[in-house]
Design a protein around this motif. Structure first.
Motif, PDB file in Angstrom:
ATOM      1  N   LYS A 144      -1.382  21.358 -31.309  1.00 35.64           N
ATOM      2  CA  LYS A 144      -2.220  21.206 -30.128  1.00 35.64           C
ATOM      3  C   LYS A 144      -3.357  22.219 -30.192  1.00 35.64           C
ATOM      4  CE  LYS A 144      -1.512  21.529 -25.119  1.00 35.64           C
ATOM      5  NZ  LYS A 144      -0.500  22.081 -24.204  1.00 35.64           N
ATOM      6  N   TYR A 145      -3.025  23.442 -30.520  1.00 33.36           N
ATOM      7  CA  TYR A 145      -4.046  24.484 -30.657  1.00 33.36           C
ATOM      8  C   TYR A 145      -4.263  24.771 -32.144  1.00 33.36           C
ATOM      9  CZ  TYR A 145      -2.378  25.305 -25.902  1.00 33.36           C
ATOM     10  OH  TYR A 145      -1.987  25.155 -24.613  1.00 33.36           O
ATOM     11  N   PRO A 146      -5.489  24.614 -32.640  1.00 27.56           N
ATOM     12  CA  PRO A 146      -5.729  24.852 -34.075  1.00 27.56           C
ATOM     13  C   PRO A 146      -5.429  26.281 -34.495  1.00 27.56           C
ATOM     14  CG  PRO A 146      -7.781  24.254 -32.917  1.00 27.56           C
ATOM     15  CD  PRO A 146      -6.675  24.117 -31.931  1.00 27.56           C
ATOM     16  N   GLU A 147      -5.427  27.213 -33.559  1.00 32.63           N
ATOM     17  CA  GLU A 147      -5.183  28.619 -33.907  1.00 32.63           C
ATOM     18  C   GLU A 147      -3.709  28.917 -34.122  1.00 32.63           C
ATOM     19  OE1 GLU A 147      -6.524  27.497 -31.174  1.00 32.63           O
ATOM     20  OE2 GLU A 147      -8.503  28.352 -30.823  1.00 32.63           O
ATOM     21  N   VAL A 148      -2.854  27.951 -33.838  1.00 31.30           N
ATOM     22  CA  VAL A 148      -1.428  28.172 -34.069  1.00 31.30           C
ATOM     23  C   VAL A 148      -1.083  27.577 -35.431  1.00 31.30           C
ATOM     24  CG1 VAL A 148       0.904  27.733 -33.229  1.00 31.30           C
ATOM     25  CG2 VAL A 148      -0.969  28.025 -31.603  1.00 31.30           C
ATOM     26  N   ILE A 149      -0.628  28.431 -36.353  1.00 30.01           N
ATOM     27  CA  ILE A 149      -0.353  27.943 -37.708  1.00 30.01           C
ATOM     28  C   ILE A 149       1.080  28.306 -38.107  1.00 30.01           C
ATOM     29  CG2 ILE A 149      -2.790  28.250 -38.299  1.00 30.01           C
ATOM     30  CD1 ILE A 149      -2.018  30.609 -40.018  1.00 30.01           C
ATOM     31  N   THR A 150       1.566  27.694 -39.156  1.00 34.65           N
ATOM     32  CA  THR A 150       2.915  28.047 -39.603  1.00 34.65           C
ATOM     33  C   THR A 150       2.834  29.132 -40.669  1.00 34.65           C
ATOM     34  OG1 THR A 150       2.987  26.495 -41.444  1.00 34.65           O
ATOM     35  CG2 THR A 150       3.683  25.653 -39.303  1.00 34.65           C
ATOM     36  N   SER A 151       3.957  29.760 -40.900  1.00 36.33           N
ATOM     37  CA  SER A 151       3.997  30.825 -41.898  1.00 36.33           C
ATOM     38  C   SER A 151       3.626  30.288 -43.279  1.00 36.33           C
ATOM     39  CB  SER A 151       5.390  31.439 -41.921  1.00 36.33           C
ATOM     40  OG  SER A 151       6.363  30.420 -41.905  1.00 36.33           O
ATOM     41  N   SER A 157      17.828  31.331 -40.582  1.00 30.97           N
ATOM     42  CA  SER A 157      17.230  30.877 -41.846  1.00 30.97           C
ATOM     43  C   SER A 157      17.137  31.996 -42.876  1.00 30.97           C
ATOM     44  CB  SER A 157      15.862  30.276 -41.608  1.00 30.97           C
ATOM     45  OG  SER A 157      15.996  29.087 -40.876  1.00 30.97           O
ATOM     46  N   LYS A 158      17.519  33.165 -42.469  1.00 34.63           N
ATOM     47  CA  LYS A 158      17.756  34.296 -43.368  1.00 34.63           C
ATOM     48  C   LYS A 158      16.490  34.940 -43.949  1.00 34.63           C
ATOM     49  CE  LYS A 158      21.214  35.654 -46.730  1.00 34.63           C
ATOM     50  NZ  LYS A 158      22.205  35.164 -47.693  1.00 34.63           N
ATOM     51  N   VAL A 159      15.454  34.183 -44.199  1.00 36.31           N
ATOM     52  CA  VAL A 159      14.304  34.793 -44.877  1.00 36.31           C
ATOM     53  C   VAL A 159      13.129  35.089 -43.960  1.00 36.31           C
ATOM     54  CG1 VAL A 159      14.823  33.809 -47.125  1.00 36.31           C
ATOM     55  CG2 VAL A 159      13.431  32.512 -45.521  1.00 36.31           C
ATOM     56  N   CYS A 160      13.100  34.494 -42.769  1.00 34.61           N
ATOM     57  CA  CYS A 160      11.859  34.573 -41.979  1.00 34.61           C
ATOM     58  C   CYS A 160      11.556  35.982 -41.475  1.00 34.61           C
ATOM     59  CB  CYS A 160      11.853  33.585 -40.837  1.00 34.61           C
ATOM     60  SG  CYS A 160      13.233  32.486 -40.809  1.00 34.61           S
ATOM     61  N   CYS A 161      12.585  36.748 -41.112  1.00 36.92           N
ATOM     62  CA  CYS A 161      12.310  38.111 -40.671  1.00 36.92           C
ATOM     63  C   CYS A 161      11.564  38.854 -41.771  1.00 36.92           C
ATOM     64  CB  CYS A 161      13.608  38.847 -40.359  1.00 36.92           C
ATOM     65  SG  CYS A 161      14.263  38.462 -38.742  1.00 36.92           S
ATOM     66  N   MET A 162      12.095  38.722 -42.972  1.00 36.08           N
ATOM     67  CA  MET A 162      11.511  39.477 -44.077  1.00 36.08           C
ATOM     68  C   MET A 162      10.150  38.939 -44.482  1.00 36.08           C
ATOM     69  SD  MET A 162      13.515  41.873 -44.319  1.00 36.08           S
ATOM     70  CE  MET A 162      12.812  42.702 -45.715  1.00 36.08           C
ATOM     71  N   TYR A 163      10.022  37.611 -44.562  1.00 35.90           N
ATOM     72  CA  TYR A 163       8.705  37.129 -44.968  1.00 35.90           C
ATOM     73  C   TYR A 163       7.669  37.402 -43.884  1.00 35.90           C
ATOM     74  CZ  TYR A 163       8.887  32.453 -42.581  1.00 35.90           C
ATOM     75  OH  TYR A 163       8.920  31.427 -41.686  1.00 35.90           O
TER      76      TYR A 163
END
Ligand code: SF4
Ligand code: SF4
Ligand code: SF4
Ligand code: SF4
Lengths: 379, 597
Positions: B345-352, B411-417
């Motif tokens: 909805k908002y172009p400024e919101v992106i995924t990792s 998901s185990k990795v997101c904190c670190m990434y």
């Protein structure tokens, strides 16, 4: 600051309806999604903390449950399905019973049986009074009819008698409600040694009481879908206040022998209020039956009792009106009796001890939290 | 074992229609089992009611029930109650769950029989199936060419054994190829991965089949016949010189998978410059010629005659292997599902993952942050013309993870990434404020807690409290969260929001499980045989799992698991024997085995 842990709080709260809040892992999502929170009032997560830790004293002096209007956003988005909104609702019930020094409220909330018996006992009491102080329209029906064909109701149950009873009841209910509010005030403000509230604060916030009582203004911060809900709630409040004012304040004007024309304010206001009340009751009933919204997913027995009693009160009221203007004295007499047998227990139980007390506690809580914040700011 | 049992078997055939299971055959089988005196369908019981089944059980003197079906667990409580009301021991209600041992297709009917027999005779299925050993074909099939598949292939090839590496896309490399740096050491991901990819391409023992899919697997442990669909690349691998003339002229564009959709590629394309094989291919789903029969521009501009064959057809090849390693990887959580964060909805919101590409020097903007804009054709992309410096950036953890409404697991990795991304952002945009919103900081591995502390000291704001929503108020993008440690509400105005999306089982996992006859858990990750003692084995002999398809994990763990799976394969090759975990027996065989135990 010391706090006492009470291990029974959890068990106790379950009786007031709370579900699964122990699942909460304190992510803070609920507090952040809640449209009504700000730095001064962080909820519902903090309230969950108090419940989890069993800090009964802190719960007692906590105002935040009254600031929540149960829009359900927190429950919908909680990653643990911990039902924070339902906990807030249960805390309100719990607080009502904690403010109530008579202990009746606690019994009403924790025992279906007690509630039922209380309703029946009061109804029988009303019946005995009614039969003793009114005249049954025996004999020729025509002698009970006025020139315009309406039942001469004041010949059977004179408005003065009913009015007197009304006033006694209102006095009694006010006494309980006011003493309970004083109790609430004591716990929320006096006992809290961290702030000193001065007289001026009390005056400054005074306008909030009627404002929030009538408009329930805070909910306007909630989102659109919630608004329908609260508009209908507002209709219900308007219907109720109108009826209450006409009956308790102006019974002489409201309960006449004369049948006024349809557009006469006496009848018109009555009809409008009745329609509002019916609309509200049907809407809320439907919501609870179908569990349409977060706030109607879990219904406590007191919620149902309230809806049913209110419905029957309005129904008997409008029936009695119909019988009166159609010149049916016996039916008028009987429906009036039924009307009182339902309305009085409803008011006696609901207003000071159960669900309806929120009409007083909510505005007062907002008022108290406002003046507390004034005091904080000064500090 | 209690020989005096009188057993009733209740069949639950829900879900059987889809699998083509023949329940009548199973019932016939169960009827023949010693001790089984009655057989019912659950439907019959539900229709005739509790009273009826209670009287049946009493009449027939039954003191033990077996519920058999693909997922029969649902009825256990109900039937335990029935047993209780009959005055029987409610604990004597056993499950014969076919799905538990991956007996879910019609080919598994014999396995299902064994499962029933074991439940009837109180025998341990895992022990019963441990029959004999097979000889082993020394070829190995590795499915999936991500880091796990690459590692496993190289390990096996290093021992001079043949490996077929089958990869669905046009290149190997997987997700790791998309990353800039790895945590916690901040090594350059490509510097580790690219040499391995090249080695796979050159190793004579590895037969690489990209743009290919496994269609069918038959046979036994040690000797599997595998049908592989080699989709038409439409560009001759031997002839293509990788000059790119074709792509330059091709008129058709589509979002690039390798760049997580942050930029477009052509219909004829090379996934990325270091792709292995380093050759072009045509995406049949978008190529104008394939779709409409008109175009062929690429052919005209290709300097090598006969290199592009637009009419090339898919091929099916058959191979025989002894062992199979499954390493099909994962997909990221679709952030659109959680509306309150405004992704889509908002172009400024992106995924990792999008940020990984943006921040990567080989990405769409050469490693700079850009705005997402819509191009003329309506694609939302990050163009180098839109580079800017966001002053304030929020990274929100646990998007779609640890959430009962989406995925329950961490998901185990997101904190670190996320910490890594925060570091990379800080490195590029010194003056920007980067804030992380987390529930719990899971820095679980070697050097990870230290990495977390390092990032904190670099001036990244780390807020305990899950941001609950992202909203546009006027022109401002606002992130709202409870700052739990400081007891206040944060309404932060930001220019960029990064959603740390969780990891999910690949969309192919279920299909592959069916083809191989192995099972997946409730989240779609492959089940291992025993997560402590045999963590890379599956319930089927000669089939192993490695990498993320077995469950969320980071790169070091994936690599370690891949090496472990390779070791299992090499073990069987060295012994020339493999435990066949044989699963179909005649009744007498099972009974003999059970009663001998
Ligand atoms: S959103 Fe749910 S889990 Fe998070 S703090 Fe609120 S109640 Fe607890
Ligand atoms: S129900 Fe609505 S108002 Fe009440 S705490 Fe939850 S989000 Fe806030
Ligand atoms: S045929 Fe046309 S659309 Fe297809 S790859 Fe070649 S140039 Fe592109
Ligand atoms: S690794 Fe961190 S961000 Fe990812 S799911 Fe687990 S706790 Fe959440």
């Amino acid at each position: 600051m010391n706090a006492r842990v009470n291990l029974n709080v959890k068990k106790d709260l379950l009786k007031y309806g709370a579900k699964d809040w122990n699942e909460c892992f304190h992510c803070g999502n609920c507090t952040a999604i809640c449209p009504l929170t700000d730095d001064n009032s962080l909820f519902p997560r903090r309230a969950i903390r108090l419940a989890q830790m069993g800090l009964k004293d802190k719960i007692k002096e906590n105002v935040v449950p009254w600031l929540c209007y149960y829009c359900g956003d927190c429950s919908k988005t909680c990653p643990r399905n911990a039902n924070p909104g339902e906990l807030m609702m249960s805390l309100r019930r719990y607080l009502i019973s904690l403010y109530d020094w008579t202990g009746i409220s606690r019994l009403v909330y924790t025992s279906k049986k007690f509630e039922l018996i209380a309703i029946v006992v009061i109804a029988i009491f009303v019946m005995i009074l009614y039969i003793n102080f009114t005249v049954y329209p025996a004999g020729d029906p025509n002698k009970w009819l006025g020139e315009d064909g309406g039942v001469l109701i004041n010949n059977m149950a004179h408005w003065r008698k009913i009015h007197l009873a009304d006033l006694i009841m209102a006095g009694l209910l006010s006494f309980f409600l006011i003493t309970n509010i004083i109790n609430m005030w004591y716990h929320m403000i006096l006992k809290d040694k961290t702030v000193k509230v001065n007289i001026l604060d009390y005056i400054k916030g005074l306008y909030l009481l009627p404002l929030h009582f009538i408009t329930q203004k805070r909910f306007s911060k909630c989102d659109e879908s919630v608004k329908t809900y609260w508009y209908i709630h507002l209709l219900l409040v308007i219907g109720y206040v109108t009826m209450f004012t006409m009956i308790v304040g102006f019974l002489e004007w409201f309960q006449t022998d004369k049948v006024h024309p349809f557009w006469h304010p006496q009848r018109l206001f009555g009809y409008i209020a009745t329609v509002f009340l019916f609309l509200g009751i049907i809407y809320f009933y439907y919501n609870r039956r179908k569990k349409l919204r977060e706030n109607s997913k879990y219904s406590h027995h007191t919620d149902w009792a309230f809806l049913v009693l209110l419905f029957l009160t309005v129904l008997t009221g409008i029936l009695m009106h119909y019988f009166r203007i159609s010149g049916m004295p016996k039916l008028t007499y009987i429906t009036y009796l039924l009307h009182l047998m339902i309305a009085v227990p409803m008011l006696v139980i609901e207003v000071p001890f159960s669900k309806w007390s929120h009409l007083a506690y909510r505005p007062f809580a907002i008022y108290f939290s406002y003046i507390k914040n004034l005091a904080y700011k000064r500090k | 074992m209690n020989y005096s049992d009188n057993v009733g078997v209740v069949f639950v055939n829900e879900g059987a229609e889809n699998n083509g299971f023949n329940f009548n055959e199973l019932k016939e089988y169960a009827r023949k089992l010693n001790k089984v005196t009655s057989i019912w369908d659950i439907q019959e019981i539900l229709q005739k009611g509790k009273k009826w089944i209670i009287s049946e059980i009493k009449e027939k003197n039954i003191n033990k029930l077996v519920i058999a079906g693909i997922e029969p667990g649902f009825y256990k409580t109900f039937l335990a109650n029935v047993m209780l009301e009959c005055g029987n021991n409610p604990e004597k209600v056993y499950l014969a769950s076919f799905s538990e041992y991956a007996a879910t297709t019609k080919n598994d009917i014999d396995k299902a029989k064994t499962i029933i027999a074991c439940a009837v005779y109180n025998a341990d299925y895992e022990k019963i199936v441990d029959f004999g050993e097979n000889s082993v074909n020394t070829n190995t099939l590795v499915i999936g060419g991500g880091i796990a598949g690459i590692q496993a292939s190289l390990e096996i090839a290093a021992s001079k054994n043949k490996v077929y590496l089958v990869e669905k896309s046009g290149t190997i490399g997987g997700h790791m190829a998309m990353f800039d740096k790895t945590f916690p050491t901040l090594d350059c991901a490509a510097c580790i991965l690219t040499p391995k990819m090249v080695e796979v391409g050159q190793n004579p023992y590895i037969e690489l089949m990209t743009y290919s899919e496994v269609l069918e697997v038959n046979g036994e442990p040690g000797n599997y016949q595998v049908k592989i669909l080699k989709k038409a690349r439409r560009v001759d691998l031997a002839k293509c010189i990788g000059c790119g003339q074709c792509a330059e002229k091709c008129p058709t564009r589509t979002p690039s998978e390798f760049d997580a959709g942050t930029k477009l590629r052509k219909a004829i394309y090379i996934p990325f410059p270091q792709a292995v094989p380093n050759k072009y291919l045509i995406d049949e789903k978008v190529c104008t010629y394939v779709q409409t029969g008109k175009c062929g521009i690429c052919v005209k501009f290709c300097p090598v005659p006969g290199c592009i064959n637009l009419d090339e057809k898919d091929k099916i090849v058959e191979i025989t292997v002894g062992n199979i390693i499954v390493a099909i990887g994962y997909k990221v959580f679709d952030a659109r599902k959680i509306e309150q964060y405004g992704y889509g909805k908002y172009p400024e919101v992106i995924t990792s993952l999008e940020l990984e590409r943006l921040i990567n020097a080989s990405g769409p903007t050469g490693g700079k942050i850009a705005r997402r804009v819509q191009d003329k054709k309506g694609f939302w992309i990050f163009s180098p013309d839109e580079i800017y410096e966001p002053k304030s950036i929020a990274i929100i953890h646990c998007i779609g993870s640890r959430d009962e409404n989406y995925n329950k697991y961490c998901s185990k990795v997101c904190c670190m990434y996320s910490l890594k991304l925060a570091h990379l952002l800080k490195e590029k945009l010194h003056d920007s404020e980067v804030t992380e919103y987390y529930i719990d900081m899971r820095a679980f591995g070697k050097g990870y807690e230290e990495f977390y502390n390092r990032i904190k000291n670099e001036g990244v704001n780390i807020v305990r409290g899950k941001a609950a929503k992202v909203e546009k108020i006027g022109n401002d993008l606002i992130v709202r969260a409870e700052d739990i440690e400081n007891g206040k509400i944060i309404e932060q105005k930001v220019d960029l929001v990064v959603l740390a999306v969780g990891l999910e089982a690949s969309e192919d996992a279920k299909k592959i499980a069916q083809i191989l006859g192995i099972s997946v858990d409730e989240n779609g990750f492959f089940n291992e045989f025993n997560n402590i003692s045999e963590p890379v084995d599956t319930h089927k002999g000669g089939i192993y799992v490695a990498g993320l398809c077995q469950g969320p994990k980071d790169i070091p763990d994936s690599v370690a698991q891949a090496s472990a799976a390779a070791a299992r394969v090499l073990q069987s090759i060295a012994k020339q024997k493999i435990n066949n975990r044989k699963q179909n027996f005649s009744i007498s065989e099972v009974e003999a085995k059970i009663f001998n135990a």
